[in-house]
Design a protein around this motif. Structure first.
Motif, mmCIF file in Angstrom:
data_model
loop_
_atom_site.group_PDB
_atom_site.id
_atom_site.type_symbol
_atom_site.label_atom_id
_atom_site.label_comp_id
_atom_site.label_asym_id
_atom_site.label_seq_id
_atom_site.Cartn_x
_atom_site.Cartn_y
_atom_site.Cartn_z
ATOM 1 N N HIS A 125 0.812 -1.220 0.000
ATOM 2 C CA HIS A 125 0.000 0.000 0.000
ATOM 3 C C HIS A 125 0.845 1.270 0.000
ATOM 4 C CE1 HIS A 125 -2.970 -2.977 0.822
ATOM 5 N NE2 HIS A 125 -2.534 -3.213 2.030
ATOM 6 N N TRP A 154 -7.693 -6.256 -1.112
ATOM 7 C CA TRP A 154 -7.827 -5.076 -1.972
ATOM 8 C C TRP A 154 -6.919 -5.199 -3.195
ATOM 9 C CZ3 TRP A 154 -10.594 -0.924 -3.103
ATOM 10 C CH2 TRP A 154 -10.002 0.136 -3.766
ATOM 11 N N LEU A 155 -5.676 -5.635 -2.984
ATOM 12 C CA LEU A 155 -4.736 -5.801 -4.082
ATOM 13 C C LEU A 155 -5.144 -6.970 -4.977
ATOM 14 C CD1 LEU A 155 -1.492 -5.319 -1.968
ATOM 15 C CD2 LEU A 155 -2.460 -3.662 -3.576
ATOM 16 N N GLY A 157 -8.093 -8.181 -5.416
ATOM 17 C CA GLY A 157 -9.324 -7.862 -6.130
ATOM 18 C C GLY A 157 -9.112 -6.971 -7.335
ATOM 19 N N ARG A 158 -7.956 -6.304 -7.406
ATOM 20 C CA ARG A 158 -7.663 -5.415 -8.518
ATOM 21 C C ARG A 158 -6.643 -5.984 -9.488
ATOM 22 N NH1 ARG A 158 -10.255 -3.748 -5.106
ATOM 23 N NH2 ARG A 158 -11.758 -2.066 -5.373
ATOM 24 N N GLY A 164 -6.373 -12.591 -9.090
ATOM 25 C CA GLY A 164 -6.566 -12.387 -7.666
ATOM 26 C C GLY A 164 -7.111 -13.624 -6.977
ATOM 27 N N GLY A 183 0.046 -5.694 -10.065
ATOM 28 C CA GLY A 183 -0.238 -4.442 -9.389
ATOM 29 C C GLY A 183 0.189 -4.426 -7.935
ATOM 30 N N ARG A 280 -13.677 -11.404 -3.855
ATOM 31 C CA ARG A 280 -14.746 -10.873 -4.706
ATOM 32 C C ARG A 280 -15.488 -9.722 -4.031
ATOM 33 N NH1 ARG A 280 -16.514 -16.570 -7.715
ATOM 34 N NH2 ARG A 280 -14.641 -16.542 -9.036
ATOM 35 N N ARG A 283 -13.346 -6.582 -4.398
ATOM 36 C CA ARG A 283 -13.373 -6.030 -5.759
ATOM 37 C C ARG A 283 -14.419 -4.912 -5.884
ATOM 38 N NH1 ARG A 283 -13.190 -10.860 -8.924
ATOM 39 N NH2 ARG A 283 -10.924 -10.673 -9.000
ATOM 40 N N THR A 284 -15.423 -4.924 -5.042
ATOM 41 C CA THR A 284 -16.494 -3.929 -5.100
ATOM 42 C C THR A 284 -16.277 -2.781 -4.123
ATOM 43 O OG1 THR A 284 -17.887 -4.942 -3.370
ATOM 44 C CG2 THR A 284 -18.076 -5.829 -5.596
ATOM 45 N N SER A 286 -14.368 0.444 -1.863
ATOM 46 C CA SER A 286 -13.919 1.779 -2.231
ATOM 47 C C SER A 286 -12.461 2.054 -1.900
ATOM 48 C CB SER A 286 -14.784 2.819 -1.516
ATOM 49 O OG SER A 286 -14.673 2.678 -0.101
#
Length: 352
Positions: A125, A154-155, A157-158, A164, A183, A280, A283-284, A286
């Motif tokens: 991060h 978070w990582l 999921g992106r 992921g 990423g 998952r 992935r949604t 914020s």
């Protein structure tokens, strides 16, 4: 033993550079609560210190930045009948992860060598994330009947496609090139150039940002094999459930699919289901802070409500028989929506 040898975290300044070095090289700098508190205290003090413009986090020794958190202490707390103690560790660690993600000054991290679990929480991060030819990154929590945390979902999921899910479920390690593609990292700097980069971060005023300085030392690694592997990974790991993922792997012609299937068949079915659900859901989300809250629900559920975490640590790190007895034993025995209880768990105290 000198003070430097005894200190588990070295904190100092070099010109305008604030330096934090994890200093447990024999344990590959694994994090305990005291280390987390020291890192947090240093970062907090430097927020308003105008003499510190950039922060560098690295690890002592040549084996790695950080092998993860002290899961043996986690095991001891739960088996001693004190699962509430685990909240203290995770709340401190996740607050540190959020602080790094939201820090108002550039944080540079050298993810040189082994950087896994809690090490990803330190490196993943940061503003400038550097890997080397020695880097091996992973979120290997399913190997102990657990689920990725420290903002790792978070990582994950992106990451591109379904990588992921693949890396979260299998716990597979990433090379430097893989980490860049996924990423998890920004720059590849050969390990022999790290000392020069440290010096430049402390002394050079031009170019003006840590990212621009790092580009002076950046070299392109050998290409990752992941883009080609995405054909079978995306096909298999886009399935709705762990059971369906495993069935698609069985039906795949890809040689590496059989290896992934063999790995999943050894792991905790519950941990796999919770991890799939967590990646998952993230992935949604914020941001890192929201992902940490989702992870906190799940890790506290494991600590309070499910035996696979203790059993996984026992089998891997305590008795070391490598023969865990998962409950349930197979993916076929999982209930529908097996990730739901962990997803819905309401931990006390709250994370933030």
């Amino acid at each position: 033993m000198t003070d430097t040898e005894a200190a588990t975290v070295l904190v100092r300044t070099d010109s305008s550079l604030g330096r934090i070095t994890l200093n447990r090289p024999r344990a590959i700098n694994a994090l305990d609560l005291g280390m987390i508190e020291q890192i947090t205290a240093a970062l907090t003090a430097w927020v308003d210190d105008t003499d510190v413009q950039t922060v560098l986090i690295d690890g002592a020794g040549d084996r790695g930045l950080c092998a993860g958190g002290d899961v043996r202490a986690l095991y001891d707390s739960i088996t001693a009948g004190h699962p509430d103690h685990i909240a203290e560790f995770f709340r401190a660690e996740y607050a540190m992860n959020a602080l790094i993600a939201e820090y108002p000054k550039p944080i540079v991290v050298f993810a040189d060598g082994i950087t896994m679990g809690g090490g990803i929480g330190l490196a993943g991060h940061a503003a400038v994330r550097i890997v080397t030819e020695r880097s091996r990154l992973a979120m290997p929590e399913t190997r102990i009947g657990f689920t990725p945390d420290v903002g790792g979902t978070w990582l994950l999921g992106r990451a591109p496609g379904r990588l992921g899910e693949y890396f979260g479920l299998t716990g597979q390690s990433m090379s430097a090139a893989d980490a860049l593609y996924l990423g998890f990292a920004d720059h590849h700097v050969p390990s022999e150039n790290l000392d020069g980069l440290r010096d430049a971060l402390a002394t050079r005023a031009d170019p003006g940002t840590p990212n621009e300085l790092t580009l002076l030392f950046d070299e392109t690694p050998e290409p990752s094999q992941l883009p080609a592997a995405r054909v079978w990974i995306d096909e298999a790991f886009s399935a709705d459930t762990v059971g369906e993922i495993m069935q698609r792997l069985r039906e795949s012609d890809a040689q590496d699919a059989a290896t992934a299937l063999a790995t999943l068949e050894e792991l905790s079915p519950t941990a796999l289901a919770v991890t799939l659900d967590a990646v998952r859901e993230a992935r949604t989300m914020s941001g890192v802070r929201e992902a940490l809250e989702g992870e906190y629900r799940r890790v506290m559920w494991f600590g309070h409500s499910h035996p696979d975490l203790v059993e996984g640590i026992r089998a891997q790190l305590v008795d070391k028989d490598r023969n865990p007895k998962w409950q349930p034993a197979t993916v076929a025995d999982l209930p529908p929506d097996a990730g739901a209880p962990a997803r819905a768990y309401v931990p006390e105290p709250a994370l933030f």
